[in-house]
Write a protein that holds these residues in place. Structure first.
Motif, PDB file in Angstrom:
ATOM      1  N   THR A  62     103.546  -8.831   6.176  1.00 12.63           N
ATOM      2  CA  THR A  62     102.995 -10.335   6.143  1.00 12.63           C
ATOM      3  C   THR A  62     102.080 -10.001   4.511  1.00 12.63           C
ATOM      4  OG1 THR A  62     101.816 -10.525   7.286  1.00 12.63           O
ATOM      5  CG2 THR A  62     104.050 -11.146   8.161  1.00 12.63           C
ATOM      6  N   ALA A  63     102.927 -11.160   3.742  1.00  9.84           N
ATOM      7  CA  ALA A  63     101.338 -10.948   2.458  1.00  9.84           C
ATOM      8  C   ALA A  63      99.924 -11.693   3.190  1.00  9.84           C
ATOM      9  CB  ALA A  63     101.533 -11.975   1.352  1.00  9.84           C
ATOM     10  N   ALA A  64     100.286 -12.193   3.539  1.00 13.90           N
ATOM     11  CA  ALA A  64      98.810 -12.966   4.062  1.00 13.90           C
ATOM     12  C   ALA A  64      98.087 -11.823   5.094  1.00 13.90           C
ATOM     13  CB  ALA A  64      99.147 -14.257   4.914  1.00 13.90           C
ATOM     14  N   ARG A  65      98.704 -11.237   6.117  1.00 16.96           N
ATOM     15  CA  ARG A  65      97.687 -10.149   6.854  1.00 16.96           C
ATOM     16  C   ARG A  65      97.673  -9.099   5.694  1.00 16.96           C
ATOM     17  NH1 ARG A  65      96.247 -10.516  11.136  1.00 16.96           N
ATOM     18  NH2 ARG A  65      97.186  -7.682  12.040  1.00 16.96           N
ATOM     19  N   LEU A  66      98.062  -8.792   4.618  1.00 18.23           N
ATOM     20  CA  LEU A  66      97.697  -8.461   3.466  1.00 18.23           C
ATOM     21  C   LEU A  66      96.626  -8.714   2.787  1.00 18.23           C
ATOM     22  CD1 LEU A  66      98.019  -5.479   2.013  1.00 18.23           C
ATOM     23  CD2 LEU A  66      99.367  -6.480   0.240  1.00 18.23           C
ATOM     24  N   ARG A  67      96.470  -9.656   2.616  1.00 21.06           N
ATOM     25  CA  ARG A  67      95.267 -10.269   1.557  1.00 21.06           C
ATOM     26  C   ARG A  67      93.643 -10.242   3.370  1.00 21.06           C
ATOM     27  NH1 ARG A  67      98.730 -14.534   0.732  1.00 21.06           N
ATOM     28  NH2 ARG A  67      98.300 -15.674   1.995  1.00 21.06           N
ATOM     29  N   ASP A  68      94.151 -10.747   4.217  1.00 17.36           N
ATOM     30  CA  ASP A  68      93.110 -10.340   5.338  1.00 17.36           C
ATOM     31  C   ASP A  68      92.565  -9.148   5.254  1.00 17.36           C
ATOM     32  OD1 ASP A  68      93.304 -12.968   5.852  1.00 17.36           O
ATOM     33  OD2 ASP A  68      94.383 -12.856   7.887  1.00 17.36           O
ATOM     34  N   TRP A  69      93.937  -7.906   5.003  1.00 11.00           N
ATOM     35  CA  TRP A  69      93.423  -7.147   5.144  1.00 11.00           C
ATOM     36  C   TRP A  69      92.817  -6.391   4.158  1.00 11.00           C
ATOM     37  CZ3 TRP A  69      94.381  -2.166   2.279  1.00 11.00           C
ATOM     38  CH2 TRP A  69      94.323  -0.492   2.980  1.00 11.00           C
ATOM     39  N   GLN A  70      92.841  -6.578   2.753  1.00 10.73           N
ATOM     40  CA  GLN A  70      92.070  -6.225   1.870  1.00 10.73           C
ATOM     41  C   GLN A  70      90.976  -6.905   1.724  1.00 10.73           C
ATOM     42  OE1 GLN A  70      93.533  -5.881  -3.071  1.00 10.73           O
ATOM     43  NE2 GLN A  70      94.236  -8.188  -2.469  1.00 10.73           N
ATOM     44  N   ASP A  71      91.194  -8.291   1.918  1.00  9.13           N
ATOM     45  CA  ASP A  71      89.097  -8.446   2.634  1.00  9.13           C
ATOM     46  C   ASP A  71      88.835  -7.966   2.529  1.00  9.13           C
ATOM     47  OD1 ASP A  71      89.765 -11.071   0.444  1.00  9.13           O
ATOM     48  OD2 ASP A  71      89.960 -11.937   1.874  1.00  9.13           O
ATOM     49  N   ALA A  72      89.038  -7.238   4.471  1.00 11.66           N
ATOM     50  CA  ALA A  72      88.388  -6.441   5.666  1.00 11.66           C
ATOM     51  C   ALA A  72      88.009  -5.124   4.561  1.00 11.66           C
ATOM     52  CB  ALA A  72      88.995  -5.923   6.492  1.00 11.66           C
ATOM     53  N   TRP A  73      89.070  -4.970   4.512  1.00  6.00           N
ATOM     54  CA  TRP A  73      88.599  -3.260   3.041  1.00  6.00           C
ATOM     55  C   TRP A  73      87.683  -3.055   2.002  1.00  6.00           C
ATOM     56  CZ3 TRP A  73      90.218  -3.313  -2.078  1.00  6.00           C
ATOM     57  CH2 TRP A  73      89.881  -1.899  -2.513  1.00  6.00           C
ATOM     58  N   GLY A  76      84.695  -8.031   2.804  1.00  7.31           N
ATOM     59  CA  GLY A  76      84.744  -9.357   2.618  1.00  7.31           C
ATOM     60  C   GLY A  76      85.330 -10.648   2.144  1.00  7.31           C
ATOM     61  N   ALA A  77      85.401 -11.860   1.334  1.00  4.36           N
ATOM     62  CA  ALA A  77      86.750 -12.407   0.530  1.00  4.36           C
ATOM     63  C   ALA A  77      86.074 -12.031  -0.898  1.00  4.36           C
ATOM     64  CB  ALA A  77      86.010 -13.896   1.224  1.00  4.36           C
ATOM     65  N   GLY A  78      86.987 -12.194  -1.419  1.00  4.12           N
ATOM     66  CA  GLY A  78      87.038 -12.468  -2.713  1.00  4.12           C
ATOM     67  C   GLY A  78      87.237 -10.692  -3.266  1.00  4.12           C
ATOM     68  N   PHE A  83      95.625  -4.653  -3.924  1.00  9.09           N
ATOM     69  CA  PHE A  83      96.733  -4.657  -2.827  1.00  9.09           C
ATOM     70  C   PHE A  83      98.582  -5.390  -3.316  1.00  9.09           C
ATOM     71  CE2 PHE A  83      93.443  -2.236  -1.121  1.00  9.09           C
ATOM     72  CZ  PHE A  83      94.272  -1.122  -1.095  1.00  9.09           C
ATOM     73  N   ARG A  84      99.639  -5.451  -3.879  1.00 11.56           N
ATOM     74  CA  ARG A  84      99.919  -6.302  -3.649  1.00 11.56           C
ATOM     75  C   ARG A  84     101.095  -6.674  -2.620  1.00 11.56           C
ATOM     76  NH1 ARG A  84      99.619  -7.988  -9.457  1.00 11.56           N
ATOM     77  NH2 ARG A  84      97.201  -8.256  -9.833  1.00 11.56           N
ATOM     78  N   PRO A  85     101.775  -7.280  -2.209  1.00 13.18           N
ATOM     79  CA  PRO A  85     102.686  -7.460  -1.611  1.00 13.18           C
ATOM     80  C   PRO A  85     104.177  -6.808  -1.604  1.00 13.18           C
ATOM     81  CG  PRO A  85     101.936  -9.957  -1.607  1.00 13.18           C
ATOM     82  CD  PRO A  85     101.439  -8.818  -2.948  1.00 13.18           C
ATOM     83  N   ALA A  86     104.472  -6.582  -2.895  1.00 10.97           N
ATOM     84  CA  ALA A  86     105.859  -5.836  -3.126  1.00 10.97           C
ATOM     85  C   ALA A  86     105.645  -4.434  -2.393  1.00 10.97           C
ATOM     86  CB  ALA A  86     106.119  -5.411  -4.805  1.00 10.97           C
ATOM     87  N   LEU A  87     104.699  -3.844  -1.979  1.00 14.24           N
ATOM     88  CA  LEU A  87     103.987  -2.647  -1.328  1.00 14.24           C
ATOM     89  C   LEU A  87     104.082  -2.455  -0.490  1.00 14.24           C
ATOM     90  CD1 LEU A  87     102.261  -0.135  -2.230  1.00 14.24           C
ATOM     91  CD2 LEU A  87     100.325  -1.489  -0.925  1.00 14.24           C
ATOM     92  N   LEU A  88     104.692  -3.993   0.342  1.00 15.12           N
ATOM     93  CA  LEU A  88     105.285  -3.906   2.000  1.00 15.12           C
ATOM     94  C   LEU A  88     106.561  -3.583   2.276  1.00 15.12           C
ATOM     95  CD1 LEU A  88     103.234  -7.101   3.048  1.00 15.12           C
ATOM     96  CD2 LEU A  88     102.654  -4.920   3.217  1.00 15.12           C
ATOM     97  N   ASP A  89     107.218  -3.505   1.261  1.00 11.04           N
ATOM     98  CA  ASP A  89     108.425  -3.132   1.373  1.00 11.04           C
ATOM     99  C   ASP A  89     108.771  -1.858   0.771  1.00 11.04           C
ATOM    100  OD1 ASP A  89     108.523  -6.039   1.620  1.00 11.04           O
ATOM    101  OD2 ASP A  89     108.990  -6.630  -0.173  1.00 11.04           O
TER     102      ASP A  89
END
Length: 189
Positions: A62-73, A76-78, A83-89
């Motif tokens: 999901t886009a929300a999990r991808l944002r969390d994943w990207q923040d951890a990568w 931190g936040a910001g 990594f765009r949500p279209a990647l998940l498809d």
């Protein structure tokens, strides 16, 4: 050689970078500086891999999990929005979350090309856990893309656990960052 491809590169864009796949270019006179040096790595299919006890992997879906994943990568936040949500498809791409219980311990991106599977953007939320994240990513690659070798690149402290996981060094590469982007560096690789 740079004159052959640089006219098509948007050097005014933030984060403008060039991956010099063989570490043979000198782009300093074109306004670039070396962001980092790394090594191409390869792991043949079928090698055994040490288990990472207590860790499990799941596809980021999901886009929300991808944002969390990207923040951890990013650490931190910001995080920059790379990594765009279209990647998940995309069925050839697996954005992989490595979990310790319900907590995100790390992640990686697996990308099936015309041959080997690319491993990129591997990270551990605890730097001491990088070897376990490599083990989990290798296992997930074997499960999702059976019988295929793995390739990627690593540098610094990330190279040692990759080599311990069965990768070998193929040769150097270099990533260049345009000076218009020097104030806004992105975490790469």
């Amino acid at each position: 050689m740079p004159d052959d491809f640089l006219p098509g590169v948007d050097t005014a864009s933030p984060g403008c970078s060039v991956k010099d796949s063989f570490a043979t270019l000198d782009l300093t006179s074109y306004g670039f500086g070396v962001l980092f040096h790394a090594q191409w790595i390869h792991r043949p299919a079928g090698l055994p891999v040490a288990a990472a006890p207590g860790l499990r992997t799941e596809r980021v879906a999901t886009a929300a999990r991808l944002r969390d994943w990207q923040d951890a990568w990013h650490g931190g936040a910001g995080a920059p929005d790379v990594f765009r949500p279209a990647l998940l498809d995309d069925p050839s791409v697996l954005v992989l979350a490595v979990l310790d219980g319900d907590d995100l311990a790390g992640g990686a991106v697996l990308n099936r090309g015309s041959g080997p599977v690319g491993v990129s953007n591997l990270y551990a939320t605890d730097p001491g856990g990088t070897a376990a994240i490599w083990s989990s990513a290798i296992t997930a690659a074997a499960d999702h893309f059976p019988g295929l070798p793995l390739v990627g690149y690593e540098r610094g402290d990330g190279l040692t656990p990759a080599l311990a996981g069965g990768f070998t060094v193929l040769g150097p590469l270099r990533v260049w960052l345009h000076s218009s982007s020097s104030r806004r560096r992105l975490r790469v690789g």
